[in-house]
Design a protein around this motif. Structure first.
Motif, PDB file in Angstrom:
ATOM      1  N   SER A 139      11.198 -18.228 -14.230  1.00 28.47           N
ATOM      2  CA  SER A 139      12.625 -18.484 -15.033  1.00 28.47           C
ATOM      3  C   SER A 139      13.283 -17.091 -15.532  1.00 28.47           C
ATOM      4  O   SER A 139      12.467 -16.633 -16.264  1.00 28.47           O
ATOM      5  CB  SER A 139      12.339 -19.562 -15.915  1.00 28.47           C
ATOM      6  N   VAL A 140      14.335 -17.039 -15.224  1.00 29.43           N
ATOM      7  CA  VAL A 140      15.191 -15.807 -15.866  1.00 29.43           C
ATOM      8  C   VAL A 140      16.376 -16.569 -16.364  1.00 29.43           C
ATOM      9  O   VAL A 140      17.153 -17.318 -15.621  1.00 29.43           O
ATOM     10  CB  VAL A 140      15.527 -14.827 -14.831  1.00 29.43           C
ATOM     11  N   ARG A 142       9.827  -9.987  -1.546  1.00 29.64           N
ATOM     12  CA  ARG A 142      10.037  -8.691  -2.337  1.00 29.64           C
ATOM     13  C   ARG A 142       8.810  -8.452  -3.225  1.00 29.64           C
ATOM     14  O   ARG A 142       8.739  -7.290  -3.574  1.00 29.64           O
ATOM     15  CB  ARG A 142      11.270  -8.956  -2.898  1.00 29.64           C
ATOM     16  N   LEU A 190      14.261  -8.682 -13.793  1.00 23.21           N
ATOM     17  CA  LEU A 190      13.487  -9.380 -14.606  1.00 23.21           C
ATOM     18  C   LEU A 190      12.230 -10.090 -13.961  1.00 23.21           C
ATOM     19  O   LEU A 190      11.259 -10.357 -14.536  1.00 23.21           O
ATOM     20  CB  LEU A 190      14.102 -10.176 -15.573  1.00 23.21           C
ATOM     21  N   GLY A 191      12.815 -10.886 -12.908  1.00 21.97           N
ATOM     22  CA  GLY A 191      11.847 -11.851 -12.180  1.00 21.97           C
ATOM     23  C   GLY A 191      10.846 -11.017 -11.608  1.00 21.97           C
ATOM     24  O   GLY A 191       9.654 -11.378 -11.704  1.00 21.97           O
ATOM     25  N   THR A 192      11.371 -10.068 -10.762  1.00 18.61           N
ATOM     26  CA  THR A 192      10.257  -9.007 -10.325  1.00 18.61           C
ATOM     27  C   THR A 192       9.462  -8.637 -11.114  1.00 18.61           C
ATOM     28  O   THR A 192       8.288  -8.518 -10.963  1.00 18.61           O
ATOM     29  CB  THR A 192      11.130  -7.904  -9.284  1.00 18.61           C
ATOM     30  N   LEU A 250       5.189 -21.718  -4.174  1.00 20.88           N
ATOM     31  CA  LEU A 250       6.127 -22.426  -3.190  1.00 20.88           C
ATOM     32  C   LEU A 250       7.593 -22.061  -3.521  1.00 20.88           C
ATOM     33  O   LEU A 250       7.678 -22.361  -5.021  1.00 20.88           O
ATOM     34  CB  LEU A 250       5.848 -23.979  -3.505  1.00 20.88           C
ATOM     35  N   GLY A 251       8.311 -21.483  -2.916  1.00 20.92           N
ATOM     36  CA  GLY A 251       9.537 -21.042  -3.752  1.00 20.92           C
ATOM     37  C   GLY A 251      10.497 -20.367  -2.493  1.00 20.92           C
ATOM     38  O   GLY A 251      10.339 -20.700  -1.245  1.00 20.92           O
ATOM     39  N   PHE A 278      16.520 -23.703 -14.603  1.00 22.32           N
ATOM     40  CA  PHE A 278      16.728 -24.397 -13.592  1.00 22.32           C
ATOM     41  C   PHE A 278      17.882 -25.498 -13.703  1.00 22.32           C
ATOM     42  O   PHE A 278      18.022 -26.303 -12.700  1.00 22.32           O
ATOM     43  CB  PHE A 278      15.506 -25.146 -13.670  1.00 22.32           C
ATOM     44  N   GLN A 321      19.905 -12.817 -14.669  1.00 18.20           N
ATOM     45  CA  GLN A 321      19.409 -12.907 -13.527  1.00 18.20           C
ATOM     46  C   GLN A 321      19.850 -11.697 -12.459  1.00 18.20           C
ATOM     47  O   GLN A 321      20.895 -10.943 -13.105  1.00 18.20           O
ATOM     48  CB  GLN A 321      19.682 -14.325 -12.684  1.00 18.20           C
TER      49      GLN A 321
HETATM   50  C1  LIG Z   1      14.779 -16.772  -8.791  1.00 19.24           C
HETATM   51  C2  LIG Z   1      14.791 -16.291 -10.372  1.00 19.24           C
HETATM   52  C3  LIG Z   1      13.538 -16.213 -11.069  1.00 19.24           C
HETATM   53  C4  LIG Z   1      14.946 -14.463  -9.906  1.00 19.24           C
HETATM   54  O1  LIG Z   1      14.933 -13.791 -11.038  1.00 19.24           O
HETATM   55  P1  LIG Z   1      15.698 -12.616 -11.112  1.00 19.24           P
HETATM   56  O2  LIG Z   1      15.283 -11.795 -12.317  1.00 19.24           O
HETATM   57  O3  LIG Z   1      17.317 -13.194 -11.118  1.00 19.24           O
HETATM   58  O4  LIG Z   1      15.586 -11.520  -9.817  1.00 19.24           O
HETATM   59  P2  LIG Z   1      15.234 -10.230  -9.441  1.00 19.24           P
HETATM   60  O5  LIG Z   1      16.322  -9.406 -10.333  1.00 19.24           O
HETATM   61  O6  LIG Z   1      13.905  -9.700  -9.726  1.00 19.24           O
HETATM   62  O7  LIG Z   1      15.599  -9.924  -8.111  1.00 19.24           O
HETATM   63  C5  LIG Z   1      16.983  -9.985  -7.704  1.00 19.24           C
HETATM   64  C6  LIG Z   1      17.210 -10.196  -6.344  1.00 19.24           C
HETATM   65  O8  LIG Z   1      16.829 -11.361  -5.723  1.00 19.24           O
HETATM   66  C7  LIG Z   1      17.599 -12.192  -5.103  1.00 19.24           C
HETATM   67  N1  LIG Z   1      17.466 -13.530  -5.464  1.00 19.24           N
HETATM   68  C8  LIG Z   1      17.311 -13.998  -6.550  1.00 19.24           C
HETATM   69  N2  LIG Z   1      17.180 -15.545  -6.484  1.00 19.24           N
HETATM   70  C9  LIG Z   1      17.294 -15.602  -5.302  1.00 19.24           C
HETATM   71  C10 LIG Z   1      17.010 -16.889  -4.741  1.00 19.24           C
HETATM   72  N3  LIG Z   1      17.089 -18.094  -5.132  1.00 19.24           N
HETATM   73  N4  LIG Z   1      16.860 -16.911  -3.410  1.00 19.24           N
HETATM   74  C11 LIG Z   1      17.070 -15.646  -2.695  1.00 19.24           C
HETATM   75  N5  LIG Z   1      17.144 -14.581  -3.275  1.00 19.24           N
HETATM   76  C12 LIG Z   1      17.112 -14.553  -4.336  1.00 19.24           C
HETATM   77  C13 LIG Z   1      18.923 -11.681  -5.678  1.00 19.24           C
HETATM   78  O9  LIG Z   1      20.042 -11.970  -4.924  1.00 19.24           O
HETATM   79  C14 LIG Z   1      18.861 -10.202  -5.835  1.00 19.24           C
HETATM   80  O10 LIG Z   1      18.815  -9.460  -4.699  1.00 19.24           O
HETATM   81  P3  LIG Z   1      19.293  -7.961  -4.449  1.00 19.24           P
HETATM   82  O11 LIG Z   1      18.361  -7.184  -5.337  1.00 19.24           O
HETATM   83  O12 LIG Z   1      19.075  -7.864  -3.112  1.00 19.24           O
HETATM   84  O13 LIG Z   1      20.678  -8.136  -4.902  1.00 19.24           O
HETATM   85  C15 LIG Z   1      15.971 -16.317 -10.941  1.00 19.24           C
HETATM   86  O14 LIG Z   1      17.095 -16.098 -10.516  1.00 19.24           O
HETATM   87  C16 LIG Z   1      15.912 -17.924 -11.713  1.00 19.24           C
HETATM   88  O15 LIG Z   1      15.584 -17.990 -12.802  1.00 19.24           O
HETATM   89  N6  LIG Z   1      16.651 -18.690 -10.934  1.00 19.24           N
HETATM   90  C17 LIG Z   1      16.574 -20.384 -11.284  1.00 19.24           C
HETATM   91  C18 LIG Z   1      15.267 -20.785 -11.253  1.00 19.24           C
HETATM   92  C19 LIG Z   1      14.479 -20.709 -10.162  1.00 19.24           C
HETATM   93  O16 LIG Z   1      15.082 -20.874  -8.993  1.00 19.24           O
HETATM   94  N7  LIG Z   1      13.291 -20.049 -10.165  1.00 19.24           N
HETATM   95  C20 LIG Z   1      12.440 -19.975  -8.904  1.00 19.24           C
HETATM   96  C21 LIG Z   1      11.889 -21.300  -8.217  1.00 19.24           C
HETATM   97  S1  LIG Z   1      11.147 -20.763  -6.968  1.00 19.24           S
END
Ligand SMILES: CC(C)(COP(=O)(O)OP(=O)(O)OC[C@H]1O[C@@H](n2cnc3c(N)ncnc32)[C@H](O)[C@@H]1OP(=O)(O)O)[C@@H](O)C(=O)NCCC(=O)NCCS
Length: 161
Positions: free
Chosen positions: A76-77, A117, A86-88, A109-110, A22, A82
């Motif tokens: 959080s990743v 997805r 991993l997030g999925t 809420l996000g 974050f 990212q």
């Molecule tokens: C948001 C978060 C948890 C996603 O985890 P991740 O492991 O990067 O996501 P995944 O690999 O599962 O998914 C990746 C896809 O999601 C999309 N994506 C990632 N963050 C996104 C966002 N903030 N908005 C829209 N799409 C997003 C990517 O573009 C990617 O799309 P693609 O597959 O079409 O290329 C991570 O990026 C993170 O920790 N972000 C900072 C903290 C945060 O914002 N947490 C969520 C609060 S709501």
């Protein structure tokens, strides 16, 4: 990469990953507060080569009609890991474990472009009265029909709502 339940020895590493994701300590402090209050319903970590690279926390939501709901927050990743699924994967494993524990619906809420997805829908959340509304307020029914009746939810104390 493996996903497992978080344990007491993981707390410092989790704080670091959440704060790095974050770019500020607020969400990591929220995790600590939820845990201290006994409101960490389910906490999972993603581990690679012995290091924690992802984290997810679900907390209980009190629902006026007695339905069993949980809130997803935060997710959080680690930057640098990212966009690699991993997030999925953390969400999907969390949903499996919550369903097995009898949780009927998860609320988030996000980012409206990200959570759909994993099955979340803002349309589905429209029957839910909470401090939030709009396209970022989304729900996933683990038990279909949970949200067919209107209900009001209350977040865990640490959210300060
Ligand atoms: C948001 C978060 C948890 C996603 O985890 P991740 O492991 O990067 O996501 P995944 O690999 O599962 O998914 C990746 C896809 O999601 C999309 N994506 C990632 N963050 C996104 C966002 N903030 N908005 C829209 N799409 C997003 C990517 O573009 C990617 O799309 P693609 O597959 O079409 O290329 C991570 O990026 C993170 O920790 N972000 C900072 C903290 C945060 O914002 N947490 C969520 C609060 S709501």
């Amino acid at each position: 990469m493996t996903i497992r339940a978080a344990g007491p020895a993981d707390q410092a590493a989790i704080h670091a990953v959440v704060a790095a994701a974050f770019g500020q300590p607020d969400e990591a402090d929220l995790v600590d507060a939820l845990r201290a209050d006994g409101d960490a319903l389910l906490e999972l970590v993603a581990v690679e080569a012995g290091a924690i690279v992802g984290h997810i926390l679900f907390s209980p939501l009190a629902a006026t009609n007695g339905r069993r709901l949980a809130a997803l927050a935060p997710l959080s990743v680690q930057p640098g890991r990212q966009k690699d699924g991993l997030g999925t994967a953390l969400m999907e494993e969390g949903h499996r474990r919550l369903a097995a524990a009898g949780i009927e619906t998860v609320i988030v809420l996000g980012h409206p472009a990200y959570y759909p997805r994993a099955g979340y829908s803002a349309e589905l959340a429209r029957t839910v009265t909470s401090p939030f509304r709009g396209p970022s307020f989304m729900a996933l029914e683990l038990v279909p029909g949970t949200l067919s009746e209107p209900l009001t939810i209350r977040y865990a104390k640490a959210f300060g709502l």
